[in-house]
Motif scaffolding. Structure first.
Motif, PDB file in Angstrom:
ATOM      1  N   ARG A  88       0.396   4.055  -2.959  1.00 25.23           N
ATOM      2  CA  ARG A  88      -0.008   5.433  -2.654  1.00 25.23           C
ATOM      3  C   ARG A  88       0.991   6.434  -3.210  1.00 25.23           C
ATOM      4  NH1 ARG A  88      -0.526   4.403   2.890  1.00 25.23           N
ATOM      5  NH2 ARG A  88      -2.287   2.976   2.897  1.00 25.23           N
ATOM      6  N   THR A  89       2.276   6.156  -3.025  1.00 23.00           N
ATOM      7  CA  THR A  89       3.317   7.052  -3.527  1.00 23.00           C
ATOM      8  C   THR A  89       3.238   7.162  -5.041  1.00 23.00           C
ATOM      9  OG1 THR A  89       4.744   6.443  -1.686  1.00 23.00           O
ATOM     10  CG2 THR A  89       5.801   7.470  -3.587  1.00 23.00           C
ATOM     11  N   ILE A 106       0.606   6.735  -6.956  1.00 20.63           N
ATOM     12  CA  ILE A 106      -0.595   7.494  -7.321  1.00 20.63           C
ATOM     13  C   ILE A 106      -0.364   8.991  -7.117  1.00 20.63           C
ATOM     14  CG2 ILE A 106      -2.996   7.941  -6.667  1.00 20.63           C
ATOM     15  CD1 ILE A 106      -3.207   4.904  -6.089  1.00 20.63           C
ATOM     16  N   VAL A 107       0.290   9.364  -6.032  1.00 19.16           N
ATOM     17  CA  VAL A 107       0.570  10.781  -5.775  1.00 19.16           C
ATOM     18  C   VAL A 107       1.506  11.346  -6.842  1.00 19.16           C
ATOM     19  CG1 VAL A 107       1.727  12.363  -4.177  1.00 19.16           C
ATOM     20  CG2 VAL A 107       0.118  10.660  -3.309  1.00 19.16           C
ATOM     21  N   PRO A 162       0.787  -1.252   0.000  1.00 15.32           N
ATOM     22  CA  PRO A 162       0.000   0.000   0.000  1.00 15.32           C
ATOM     23  C   PRO A 162       0.812   1.292   0.000  1.00 15.32           C
ATOM     24  CG  PRO A 162      -1.001  -1.587   1.462  1.00 15.32           C
ATOM     25  CD  PRO A 162       0.300  -2.193   0.989  1.00 15.32           C
ATOM     26  N   PRO A 163       1.895   1.419   0.786  1.00 12.97           N
ATOM     27  CA  PRO A 163       2.654   2.684   0.750  1.00 12.97           C
ATOM     28  C   PRO A 163       3.265   2.963  -0.628  1.00 12.97           C
ATOM     29  CG  PRO A 163       3.249   1.428   2.695  1.00 12.97           C
ATOM     30  CD  PRO A 163       2.403   0.538   1.845  1.00 12.97           C
TER      31      PRO A 163
END
Length: 36
Positions: free
Chosen positions: A19-20, A22-23, A15-16
């Motif tokens: 998320r990174t 996607i950002v 997940p991290p």
């Protein structure tokens, strides 16, 4: 096609990291839109 590939890749990433990613992609898209 993109949704299926993204879902397969997204399930494998922690997940991290996801998320990174996607950002970073979102920020890149916003910059591209603002520079046009």
């Amino acid at each position: 096609i993109g949704g299926q590939v993204g879902a397969k890749v997204g399930r494998r990433l922690p997940p991290p990291v996801l998320r990174t990613f996607i950002v970073v992609v979102g920020t890149f898209a916003i910059v591209q839109l603002l520079l046009r």
